[in-house]
Design a protein around this motif. Structure first.
Motif, short mmCIF file in Angstrom:
data_model
loop_
_atom_site.label_atom_id
_atom_site.label_comp_id
_atom_site.label_asym_id
_atom_site.label_seq_id
_atom_site.Cartn_x
_atom_site.Cartn_y
_atom_site.Cartn_z
N LEU A 102 0.83 -1.22 0.00
CA LEU A 102 0.00 0.00 0.00
C LEU A 102 0.85 1.26 0.00
O LEU A 102 0.37 2.33 -0.36
N VAL A 105 0.71 3.40 -3.05
CA VAL A 105 -0.53 4.10 -3.40
C VAL A 105 -0.41 5.55 -2.90
O VAL A 105 0.05 5.79 -1.78
N LEU A 107 -1.21 9.21 -1.36
CA LEU A 107 -1.97 9.60 -0.18
C LEU A 107 -3.41 9.96 -0.57
O LEU A 107 -4.36 9.63 0.15
N LEU A 110 -5.30 6.64 -1.11
CA LEU A 110 -5.31 5.65 -0.02
C LEU A 110 -6.68 5.45 0.64
O LEU A 110 -7.07 4.30 0.86
N MET A 114 -8.26 1.80 0.69
CA MET A 114 -8.51 1.14 1.98
C MET A 114 -9.98 0.75 2.11
O MET A 114 -10.32 -0.30 2.66
N PHE A 131 3.99 0.19 6.21
CA PHE A 131 4.46 1.39 5.52
C PHE A 131 5.83 1.74 6.05
O PHE A 131 6.12 1.53 7.23
N GLU A 137 4.89 12.05 0.98
CA GLU A 137 5.14 11.27 -0.24
C GLU A 137 6.50 11.63 -0.82
O GLU A 137 6.94 12.77 -0.70
N THR A 146 4.49 6.40 -0.13
CA THR A 146 3.72 7.16 0.84
C THR A 146 4.14 6.64 2.21
O THR A 146 3.91 5.48 2.54
N LEU A 156 -5.77 9.04 8.31
CA LEU A 156 -6.27 8.18 7.24
C LEU A 156 -7.52 7.42 7.68
O LEU A 156 -8.51 7.35 6.94
#
Length: 193
Positions: A102, A105, A107, A110, A114, A131, A137, A146, A156
């Motif tokens: 992920l 991907v 920001l 995301l 998700m 992560f 980023e 990211t 997030l």
């Protein structure tokens, strides 16, 4: 994508033998034997193969066709060529394993991605993601990243109400010579509502 297409063999060789067992346990210990797991962005197929050998029902996906072919040969089962942004399963998996995937991907994308992963989980299902530890980023060596820390994760999750935080922990990179790189490991649960 271009990086993984041109560097598939080198990436496979650098990652396929890394022992990830310590990271499996917090995830697998919360799943029933034989549970359905999606290895999302399976890379070399290392984890899909391990989970299959542990007796889980595995579906593997990887957006890079070159890497997917190598993963398929390694884990001995089909690997779907699929981007996170195109994933549309509904309540199919007990667990989703998104190890170091992920983070590619953006920001901006995301929360939607998700949400797609959450919908692919059965109620009460688990999502593991990792992560690189940090904020923001960046691009490095032809790949975009990211980076997320605990505060970024909280921001997030506000945008993904289907997922609830179970646990986070940080680890050093498990590849040789990468001890200074830190990872944020995240375990999320799909809410039943």
């Amino acid at each position: 994508m271009a990086f993984y297409e041109s560097e598939a063999q080198a990436f496979f060789a650098a990652t396929v033998a890394v022992d990830m067992t310590p990271l499996y346990m917090p995830f697998l210990s919360r799943l029933e034997p034989g549970a359905a797991i999606l290895d999302a962005g399976c890379g070399s197929g290392r984890d899909a193969r391990a989970f299959r050998e542990f007796g889980y029902a595995i579906t593997a996906m990887e957006p890079s066709p070159a890497l997917a072919a190598l993963a398929e040969a390694h884990c001995g089962q089909p690997v779907e060529i699929l981007r996170f942004q195109d994933l549309d399963w509904s309540e199919r998996f007990d667990g989703i394993w998104a190890c170091a995937s992920l983070l590619h991907v953006s920001l901006a994308e995301l929360p939607e991605v998700m949400g797609r992963l959450a919908r692919a989980l059965r109620p009460g299902g688990l999502l593991y993601a990792s992560f690189k530890y940090g904020q923001g980023e960046r691009e490095r060596g032809g790949r975009r990243f990211t980076d997320i820390n605990e505060a970024g994760l909280q921001d997030l999750l506000v945008e993904v109400p289907e997922l609830a935080l179970i646990e986070t922990w940080t680890t050093a990179d498990r590849r040789p010579g990468r001890d200074d790189e830190r990872w944020l490991n995240v375990l999320l649960g799909r809410c039943s509502h």
